[in-house]
Scaffold this motif. Structure first.
Motif, PDB file in Angstrom:
ATOM      1  N   VAL A 198       0.839  -1.170  -0.247  1.00 57.70           N
ATOM      2  CA  VAL A 198       0.209  -0.174   0.234  1.00 57.70           C
ATOM      3  C   VAL A 198       0.727   0.906  -0.067  1.00 57.70           C
ATOM      4  CG1 VAL A 198      -2.414   1.440   0.830  1.00 57.70           C
ATOM      5  CG2 VAL A 198      -1.518  -1.407   0.705  1.00 57.70           C
ATOM      6  N   TRP A 199       2.035   1.243   0.742  1.00 55.66           N
ATOM      7  CA  TRP A 199       2.306   2.210   0.915  1.00 55.66           C
ATOM      8  C   TRP A 199       3.775   1.853   1.530  1.00 55.66           C
ATOM      9  CZ3 TRP A 199       1.764   6.924  -0.388  1.00 55.66           C
ATOM     10  CH2 TRP A 199       2.196   8.287  -0.273  1.00 55.66           C
ATOM     11  N   PRO A 200       4.465   2.084   0.083  1.00 61.44           N
ATOM     12  CA  PRO A 200       6.879   1.831   0.971  1.00 61.44           C
ATOM     13  C   PRO A 200       6.907   2.123   1.262  1.00 61.44           C
ATOM     14  CG  PRO A 200       6.003   1.509  -1.630  1.00 61.44           C
ATOM     15  CD  PRO A 200       4.398   2.064  -1.124  1.00 61.44           C
ATOM     16  N   THR A 201       6.958   3.287   1.104  1.00 56.87           N
ATOM     17  CA  THR A 201       7.976   4.374   2.568  1.00 56.87           C
ATOM     18  C   THR A 201       7.467   4.240   3.684  1.00 56.87           C
ATOM     19  OG1 THR A 201       6.534   6.269   1.694  1.00 56.87           O
ATOM     20  CG2 THR A 201       8.333   5.473   0.573  1.00 56.87           C
ATOM     21  N   LEU A 230      -3.766   9.049 -11.885  1.00 55.98           N
ATOM     22  CA  LEU A 230      -2.481   8.282 -12.154  1.00 55.98           C
ATOM     23  C   LEU A 230      -2.188   8.207 -13.148  1.00 55.98           C
ATOM     24  CD1 LEU A 230      -2.695   6.224  -9.061  1.00 55.98           C
ATOM     25  CD2 LEU A 230      -1.870   8.772  -9.018  1.00 55.98           C
ATOM     26  N   GLU A 231      -0.798   8.233 -13.300  1.00 59.05           N
ATOM     27  CA  GLU A 231      -0.399   7.318 -14.510  1.00 59.05           C
ATOM     28  C   GLU A 231      -0.177   6.157 -14.669  1.00 59.05           C
ATOM     29  OE1 GLU A 231      -0.511   9.276 -17.464  1.00 59.05           O
ATOM     30  OE2 GLU A 231      -1.367  11.255 -16.173  1.00 59.05           O
ATOM     31  N   THR A 232       1.007   5.966 -13.491  1.00 59.23           N
ATOM     32  CA  THR A 232       1.104   4.858 -12.996  1.00 59.23           C
ATOM     33  C   THR A 232       1.137   4.423 -11.707  1.00 59.23           C
ATOM     34  OG1 THR A 232       3.632   5.436 -12.254  1.00 59.23           O
ATOM     35  CG2 THR A 232       3.376   4.525 -14.686  1.00 59.23           C
ATOM     36  N   GLY A 233       1.502   2.957 -11.380  1.00 60.43           N
ATOM     37  CA  GLY A 233       1.145   2.876  -9.521  1.00 60.43           C
ATOM     38  C   GLY A 233      -0.620   2.235  -9.856  1.00 60.43           C
ATOM     39  N   PRO A 234      -1.111   1.970  -9.042  1.00 63.20           N
ATOM     40  CA  PRO A 234      -2.327   0.857  -8.693  1.00 63.20           C
ATOM     41  C   PRO A 234      -3.206   1.349  -9.226  1.00 63.20           C
ATOM     42  CG  PRO A 234      -1.911   2.567  -6.637  1.00 63.20           C
ATOM     43  CD  PRO A 234      -0.992   3.228  -7.137  1.00 63.20           C
ATOM     44  N   THR A 235      -3.866   0.224 -10.094  1.00 67.79           N
ATOM     45  CA  THR A 235      -5.098   0.295 -10.565  1.00 67.79           C
ATOM     46  C   THR A 235      -6.603   0.469 -10.256  1.00 67.79           C
ATOM     47  OG1 THR A 235      -4.680  -1.521 -11.339  1.00 67.79           O
ATOM     48  CG2 THR A 235      -3.501  -0.626 -12.775  1.00 67.79           C
ATOM     49  N   PRO A 285     -10.569   3.881  -9.626  1.00 67.56           N
ATOM     50  CA  PRO A 285      -9.586   3.547  -9.870  1.00 67.56           C
ATOM     51  C   PRO A 285      -8.596   4.482 -10.502  1.00 67.56           C
ATOM     52  CG  PRO A 285     -11.760   2.328 -10.896  1.00 67.56           C
ATOM     53  CD  PRO A 285     -12.145   3.303 -10.374  1.00 67.56           C
ATOM     54  N   GLY A 286      -8.024   4.418 -10.396  1.00 71.40           N
ATOM     55  CA  GLY A 286      -6.769   4.974 -11.103  1.00 71.40           C
ATOM     56  C   GLY A 286      -6.486   6.915 -10.903  1.00 71.40           C
ATOM     57  N   GLN A 287      -8.080   7.460  -9.871  1.00 68.35           N
ATOM     58  CA  GLN A 287      -7.764   8.737  -9.623  1.00 68.35           C
ATOM     59  C   GLN A 287      -7.754   8.693  -8.210  1.00 68.35           C
ATOM     60  OE1 GLN A 287     -11.194   9.727 -11.206  1.00 68.35           O
ATOM     61  NE2 GLN A 287     -10.566  10.742 -13.210  1.00 68.35           N
ATOM     62  N   LEU A 288      -7.660   9.456  -7.248  1.00 68.88           N
ATOM     63  CA  LEU A 288      -7.752  10.095  -5.525  1.00 68.88           C
ATOM     64  C   LEU A 288      -7.306  11.884  -5.612  1.00 68.88           C
ATOM     65  CD1 LEU A 288      -4.315   9.983  -4.423  1.00 68.88           C
ATOM     66  CD2 LEU A 288      -4.221   9.831  -6.432  1.00 68.88           C
ATOM     67  N   LEU A 289      -8.310  11.886  -4.955  1.00 75.40           N
ATOM     68  CA  LEU A 289      -8.171  13.126  -3.821  1.00 75.40           C
ATOM     69  C   LEU A 289      -6.337  13.358  -2.691  1.00 75.40           C
ATOM     70  CD1 LEU A 289     -11.588  14.134  -2.793  1.00 75.40           C
ATOM     71  CD2 LEU A 289     -10.232  14.257  -4.851  1.00 75.40           C
ATOM     72  N   LEU A 290      -6.058  13.912  -2.953  1.00 71.51           N
ATOM     73  CA  LEU A 290      -4.458  14.617  -1.851  1.00 71.51           C
ATOM     74  C   LEU A 290      -5.078  16.256  -1.285  1.00 71.51           C
ATOM     75  CD1 LEU A 290      -1.432  13.862  -1.204  1.00 71.51           C
ATOM     76  CD2 LEU A 290      -0.813  15.017  -3.100  1.00 71.51           C
ATOM     77  N   GLY A 291      -4.532  16.264  -0.165  1.00 72.35           N
ATOM     78  CA  GLY A 291      -5.097  18.170   0.341  1.00 72.35           C
ATOM     79  C   GLY A 291      -4.495  17.296   1.566  1.00 72.35           C
ATOM     80  N   LEU A 306       2.890   9.074  -7.355  1.00 72.95           N
ATOM     81  CA  LEU A 306       1.902   9.804  -7.093  1.00 72.95           C
ATOM     82  C   LEU A 306       2.697  11.314  -7.467  1.00 72.95           C
ATOM     83  CD1 LEU A 306      -0.445  11.590  -5.507  1.00 72.95           C
ATOM     84  CD2 LEU A 306       1.062  11.092  -3.328  1.00 72.95           C
ATOM     85  N   ARG A 307       4.004  11.545  -7.885  1.00 75.01           N
ATOM     86  CA  ARG A 307       4.546  12.187  -8.570  1.00 75.01           C
ATOM     87  C   ARG A 307       4.419  12.825  -9.589  1.00 75.01           C
ATOM     88  NH1 ARG A 307      10.358  12.758  -5.170  1.00 75.01           N
ATOM     89  NH2 ARG A 307      10.315  10.849  -2.928  1.00 75.01           N
ATOM     90  N   THR A 308       4.403  11.737 -10.269  1.00 78.23           N
ATOM     91  CA  THR A 308       4.129  11.657 -11.306  1.00 78.23           C
ATOM     92  C   THR A 308       2.776  11.966 -11.758  1.00 78.23           C
ATOM     93  OG1 THR A 308       3.875   9.121 -11.950  1.00 78.23           O
ATOM     94  CG2 THR A 308       5.696   9.933 -12.356  1.00 78.23           C
ATOM     95  N   ALA A 309       1.833  12.088 -11.538  1.00 80.11           N
ATOM     96  CA  ALA A 309       0.461  12.276 -11.266  1.00 80.11           C
ATOM     97  C   ALA A 309       0.212  13.881 -12.359  1.00 80.11           C
ATOM     98  CB  ALA A 309      -0.058  11.843 -10.476  1.00 80.11           C
TER      99      ALA A 309
END
Length: 336
Positions: A117-120, A217-222, A243-249, A277-280
Motif C-alpha cells: 500500500v505505502w512502501p515508504t 495516475l499515470e502508473t501505480g495502483p489500478t 480506479p486510477g484517481q485520488l484526492l490529495l489535500g 504520485l509524483r508523476t500523477a
C-alpha cells in the motif's frame, strides 16, 4: 433544533449557490473545500473536551447518515483510515493508543503489512476501522433537502449586525430588513468578530489555508482494493475516489493566499511520495480557508450571554465535529 420543535431561521448568503467545486477554485466555503476526513478515534489525547467531542461525533455520524440518505442515497460513511508513523517515536505512540482503544477499532500495522500500500512506511502505521471520510458536497445537498422538509426558514442573505432588543435579538441583514429572535447561534467562522465586537465580545480567528488536488495516475495502483478510505502521511490526506484517481489535500499554510510551492510539496510529501504520485496529472485544484481561534482551543462553543451562542472556529475538524456541535447547541438552547 427544528426536530425539537424550535422555529428556526437560517441566514447564509450561499444558500442558493450551487454545491460543487467548479468555477473559481479559490471561492469555496470551508465545507465545500474540505475533503470531509473524519479523524475521530485516532486523536492522540484520551481526555478533555476535544476527545469527548470527537468520540461523540463518531457515535452520532452513523445516525446522521442513516437519516440523511433519504435525501441523498449516495451519501455514506467511507470507513477505514490509515495513519502513517513518521518516525519510531510516533510508532510507539500509535502502539500505546491502539492498546488503549482496541474496542474502538484501532490496530497497529507493521511496515511489512503496508509494503504493497505505502512502501515508504518504514515505521508502520495505525489503522482505524471506523474513522474515514464523508463526502462534504453530498452532505450539504442532503442537509439542504432535510431543512426544507423541516420547514426551516432559509434566508440567502448575509447578516451585518446583531442588536439587543428587550432580552431578545434583532438580526439586521444586508438587504436592510431585520427580524427578532429569542436565540442567535453564530457559526460564522472568520466573520464572527465583526458581529461580536460591537456587542463587547472578542473572539478573534485567523485564516489558515487548505489546498487540495484531484489527481489522475499515470502508473501505480489500478484499483484501491487494499487501501483504506483515507491514508494520512505527515498531515497529507490521500483519498481514493475511483480506479486510477485520488484526492490529495492538506492544511498547508497560514493566511489566505495560495502559493504554488505547497502544490509541489504535496505531490512529493517531503520526498516520501511513491513515484506514481509524483508523476500523477493534476485534474483540478482548489483551496479554502479554515477559521482557527486565536489563543483559544478549537472549536469555540460558548454561550456568551443569554440567547447569544457561539459555535464556530472548528479549524480542521468542522465536518468531523458537526454532529457533536449540533447536539451541544441544542442542549444549550434547552437550558433555562
Amino acid at each position: 433544533m427544528a426536530q425539537q420543535g424550535h422555529a428556526v431561521s437560517v441566514y447564509d448568503p450561499r444558500l442558493n449557490a450551487p454545491v460543487h467545486r467548479r468555477g473559481s477554485a479559490n471561492d469555496l466555503s470551508g465545507t465545500s473545500a474540505s475533503l470531509g476526513v473524519l479523524m475521530g478515534h485516532v486523536f492522540r489525547r484520551s481526555s478533555g473536551r476535544g476527545w469527548r467531542l470527537r468520540r461523540r461525533s463518531m457515535e452520532l455520524w452513523p445516525q446522521w447518515v442513516g437519516a440523511l440518505k433519504i435525501h441523498q442515497p449516495e451519501l455514506k460513511l467511507h470507513r477505514g483510515l490509515l495513519q502513517i508513523a513518521e518516525d519510531e517515536q510516533a510508532a510507539q505512540r500509535m502502539e500505546w493508543l491502539a492498546a488503549q482503544r482496541v474496542e474502538l477499532g484501532l490496530q497497529t500495522m507493521t511496515k511489512e503489512d503496508l509494503r504493497t500500500v505505502w512502501p515508504t512506511a518504514t515505521h508502520g502505521g495505525l489503522h482505524s476501522s471506523d474513522d474515514g471520510r464523508i463526502d462534504p458536497l453530498l452532505l450539504q445537498l442532503a442537509l439542504r433537502e432535510a431543512l426544507k422538509e423541516q420547514s426551516v426558514e432559509l434566508n440567502a442573505t448575509a447578516v451585518v449586525r446583531l442588536e439587543r432588543d428587550n432580552q431578545r435579538w434583532r438580526v439586521h441583514r444586508t438587504d436592510g430588513d431585520s427580524q427578532i429572535h429569542d436565540v442567535v447561534v453564530l457559526s460564522t467562522a472568520l466573520t464572527t468578530d465583526a458581529l461580536l465586537e460591537p456587542l463587547g465580545h472578542a473572539r478573534p480567528m485567523t485564516p489558515v489555508l487548505g489546498q487540495a488536488l484531484s489527481l489522475q495516475l499515470e502508473t501505480g495502483p489500478t484499483n484501491w482494493s487494499n487501501w483504506p478510505s483515507v491514508l494520512v502521511d505527515q498531515g497529507f490526506n490521500l483519498i481514493p475516489t475511483s480506479p486510477g484517481q485520488l484526492l490529495l489535500g492538506a492544511t498547508v499554510e497560514p493566511g489566505d493566499c495560495a502559493s504554488a510551492d505547497p502544490l509541489i510539496l504535496m505531490r512529493s510529501l517531503n520526498e516520501r511520495a511513491p513515484a506514481w504520485l509524483r508523476t500523477a496529472t493534476v485534474v483540478s485544484h482548489w483551496s479554502g480557508l479554515r477559521a482557527r481561534p486565536v489563543d483559544r482551543p478549537a472549536p469555540l462553543l460558548e454561550e456568551l450571554e443569554p440567547g447569544l451562542i457561539l459555535a464556530s472556529g472548528h479549524y480542521r475538524n468542522g465536518v468531523l465535529l458537526a454532529p457533536a456541535t449540533a447536539e451541544w447547541v441544542a442542549a444549550a438552547i434547552k437550558q433555562p
